[in-house]
Write a protein that holds these residues in place. Structure first.
Motif, PDB file in Angstrom:
ATOM      1  N   PRO A   1      -3.279   4.669   5.617  1.00 52.83           N
ATOM      2  CA  PRO A   1      -2.539   3.512   6.137  1.00 52.83           C
ATOM      3  C   PRO A   1      -3.106   2.976   7.449  1.00 52.83           C
ATOM      4  CG  PRO A   1      -1.031   5.219   5.395  1.00 52.83           C
ATOM      5  CD  PRO A   1      -2.395   5.835   5.400  1.00 52.83           C
TER       6      PRO A   1
ATOM      7  N   TRP B   1       0.832  -1.207   0.000  1.00 51.44           N
ATOM      8  CA  TRP B   1       0.000   0.000   0.000  1.00 51.44           C
ATOM      9  C   TRP B   1       0.869   1.261   0.000  1.00 51.44           C
ATOM     10  CZ3 TRP B   1      -5.085   0.962  -0.682  1.00 51.44           C
ATOM     11  CH2 TRP B   1      -5.529   2.258  -0.409  1.00 51.44           C
ATOM     12  N   GLN B   2       1.920   1.250   0.794  1.00 47.96           N
ATOM     13  CA  GLN B   2       2.803   2.420   0.828  1.00 47.96           C
ATOM     14  C   GLN B   2       3.484   2.640  -0.518  1.00 47.96           C
ATOM     15  OE1 GLN B   2       3.171   4.629   3.156  1.00 47.96           O
ATOM     16  NE2 GLN B   2       2.420   3.709   5.049  1.00 47.96           N
TER      17      GLN B   2
ATOM     18  N   GLU C   1      -0.502   8.039  -4.380  1.00 43.46           N
ATOM     19  CA  GLU C   1       0.800   8.708  -4.278  1.00 43.46           C
ATOM     20  C   GLU C   1       0.699   9.991  -3.467  1.00 43.46           C
ATOM     21  OE1 GLU C   1       4.304  10.529  -7.213  1.00 43.46           O
ATOM     22  OE2 GLU C   1       2.479   9.666  -8.059  1.00 43.46           O
TER      23      GLU C   1
ATOM     24  N   LYS D   1      -6.369   8.435   8.433  1.00 43.92           N
ATOM     25  CA  LYS D   1      -5.243   8.280   7.519  1.00 43.92           C
ATOM     26  C   LYS D   1      -5.367   6.922   6.820  1.00 43.92           C
ATOM     27  CE  LYS D   1      -1.836  11.240   9.766  1.00 43.92           C
ATOM     28  NZ  LYS D   1      -2.801  11.941  10.633  1.00 43.92           N
TER      29      LYS D   1
ATOM     30  N   GLN E   1      -0.326   9.573   1.979  1.00 42.67           N
ATOM     31  CA  GLN E   1      -0.379   8.677   3.125  1.00 42.67           C
ATOM     32  C   GLN E   1      -0.590   9.415   4.448  1.00 42.67           C
ATOM     33  OE1 GLN E   1      -0.678   5.803   2.236  1.00 42.67           O
ATOM     34  NE2 GLN E   1       0.515   5.337   0.419  1.00 42.67           N
ATOM     35  N   SER E   2      -0.264  10.698   4.497  1.00 44.92           N
ATOM     36  CA  SER E   2      -0.405  11.443   5.761  1.00 44.92           C
ATOM     37  C   SER E   2      -1.701  12.238   5.830  1.00 44.92           C
ATOM     38  CB  SER E   2       0.774  12.397   5.947  1.00 44.92           C
ATOM     39  OG  SER E   2       0.763  13.397   4.942  1.00 44.92           O
TER      40      SER E   2
ATOM     41  N   ARG F   1      -3.164   5.137  -8.936  1.00 45.49           N
ATOM     42  CA  ARG F   1      -2.158   5.616  -7.987  1.00 45.49           C
ATOM     43  C   ARG F   1      -1.881   7.115  -8.089  1.00 45.49           C
ATOM     44  NH1 ARG F   1       2.046   5.258  -4.816  1.00 45.49           N
ATOM     45  NH2 ARG F   1       4.152   5.854  -5.415  1.00 45.49           N
TER      46      ARG F   1
END
Length: 475
Positions: free
Chosen positions: A72, A37-38, A43, A70, A46-47, A130
């Motif tokens: 993740p 996932w990361q 793109e 978030k 994630q934060s 992405r």
């Protein structure tokens, strides 16, 4: 059990904590998933705190919770619809027998193949999308993209659970491979062709979620009929989430059409170049995108005659769309169905055994469903006083699978020569220039309530929030 246990490391409603070996195996797979996932997920996002819905129950009422999360940290998990202890297999040669609670040995390989193929589409969609967040036309749309992404990830979890739980070492290896293939990779591509195509812009994304996620709906509906009960129960809940993906596509295209129609009326012109010069997408380009995504998607149903489809149905592994509403004998040994072939330079219908034509049956159900949405798009143009109408091309157009593969057919169903095809290809399918133009309009809009020039705002926001709600908190 319908509620979902969020106290476990892997949220679930399958009492995972009671099967320590399975729990350990899935917890071992989980870091690999998060690493994927990361690396391959949205793109640069994630934060962000994203206003996402998370499943808290598999019951239709009150099943979802909304909050800023978030991605993740999103609680992906394993959710099956409630079990019916009296459920019977209701089609094929095993009709009337108890539904299987374990993978039957004689059908093990075919079941695994079905689950792997479905599972492979889920991460592929995330990979194809992405980069789209970098060019989102609004916070509202960016949030919808991310919601689609996390739910595709959860659908991957659904298939991985089945592989781990019911297919032993082979299943664990297949689950690992789902993270090793990548969309469009030359050495290790995704299994199905449409999931190796690029999704470079938001018009492509909306067409993908309208057409290709609709293929997902029909495939999942067919699997929801399965005599393998865990698969049926898994896909029934996946369909609840899939409905949102199709909404994103249909409403997205509607809003593009609305904005284009408004500009056409403001300018008093139908000229595509004048429309483009005003910074919106002309209707002809939208039609070409439609032609491409529709034709690529109907190939996903497979060859028009397939012995595998017959085997899957007769065994009770994969049914038809809305199998229970059909009035035939649900065995189909003596039934026929019409498929297309080319003879003397023309398309013609021929009757073949229905068992061998079940891919075509499902494709035709998909086509009917797709036509309804296109009709709703045309209502947008009609209400704006625009004469142009979008159309689905003929189902033989631009095919790459089955007996129609490689045969040149115009959108109206006329068989054409290679020379005629090349002369008109850019009238029928997006050209490099079309894609460059659409790409030129793509610019990120992040202020709440603001929208790119080429798309209209939605009528209402998400979960009764205002349209100008802060759907994304950019941290």
């Amino acid at each position: 059990m319908s509620g979902i246990n969020y106290t476990d490391k892997i949220p679930n409603n399958v009492n995972l904590s009671n099967d320590r070996a399975l729990q350990r195996a899935l917890e071992h797979w989980q870091p690999n998933y998060l690493n994927w996932w990361q690396e391959m997920g949205p793109e640069g996002a994630q934060s962000f705190d994203v206003y996402l819905r998370t499943a808290v129950s598999v019951q239709p009422d009150g099943w979802a919770h909304f909050d800023h999360v978030k991605m993740p940290d999103y609680r992906w998990g394993i959710f099956l619809a409630p079990q019916d202890g009296e459920r019977k297999i209701h089609f094929g040669e095993n009709k009337g027998r108890d539904a299987w609670q374990e993978a039957p040995g004689e059908h093990r390989a075919n079941l695994r193949r079905i689950i792997v193929t479905q599972g492979d589409t889920e991460p592929a969609s995330v990979e194809q999308q992405r980069h789209l967040g970098l060019t989102a036309p609004s916070q509202y749309d960016l949030r919808n993209l991310f919601q689609v992404n996390v739910e595709e990830g959860r659908h991957l979890w659904a298939m991985v659970y089945l592989l781990h739980r019911y297919f032993g070492r082979d299943g664990r290896e297949e689950a690992d491979a789902l993270l090793q293939r990548n969309s469009g990779d030359q050495d290790s591509p995704r299994i199905l062709g449409a999931f190796n195509e690029k999704t470079p812009d938001w018009l492509a994304f909306f067409m993908f979620t309208y057409f290709t996620d609709r293929d997902g709906k029909f495939q999942l509906c067919a699997l929801a009929e399965s005599g393998f009960d865990p698969l049926a129960r898994t896909t029934k809940f996946m369909l609840t989430e899939e409905a949102h993906h199709m909404f994103v596509g249909e409403s997205g295209v509607s809003r593009i059409l609305q904005r284009t129609a408004d500009v056409m009326n403001e300018l008093g012109t139908e000229n595509p170049e004048s429309v483009r010069a005003a910074g919106v997408i002309d209707l002809q380009t939208i039609q070409r995108y439609l032609n491409f995504h529709y034709s690529v998607t109907i190939d996903l149903f497979g060859a028009d005659q397939s012995s595998n489809a017959a085997i899957f149905y007769s065994a009770g592994l994969k049914g038809r769309y809305e199998e229970g509403k059909r009035t035939d004998d649900h065995v189909l040994k003596h039934d026929t169905y019409k498929v297309l072939e080319v003879a003397d330079g023309r398309l013609r219908e021929v009757e073949v055994p229905m068992l061998n034509a079940l891919n075509e049956v499902l494709r035709d159900d998909f086509i009917k469903d797709s036509m309804a949405g296109v009709g709703r798009w045309n209502k947008v143009l009609e209400k704006k006083g625009i004469a142009f109408r979008l159309q689905l091309p003929h189902k033989a157009f631009n095919r790459r699978i089955g007996s129609l593969a490689g045969i040149r057919v115009a959108p109206d169903g006329t068989v054409v020569t290679e020379e005629q095809w090349r002369a008109h290809e850019h009238d029928w399918l997006p050209s490099a220039e079309d894609r460059e133009f659409v790409a030129s309009l793509m610019g990120r809009v992040v202020e709440p309530g603001k929208f790119a020039n080429w798309i209209a705002p939605p009528v209402i926001g998400i979960n009764r929030q205002p349209v100008n709600f802060e759907y994304i908190r950019f941290n």
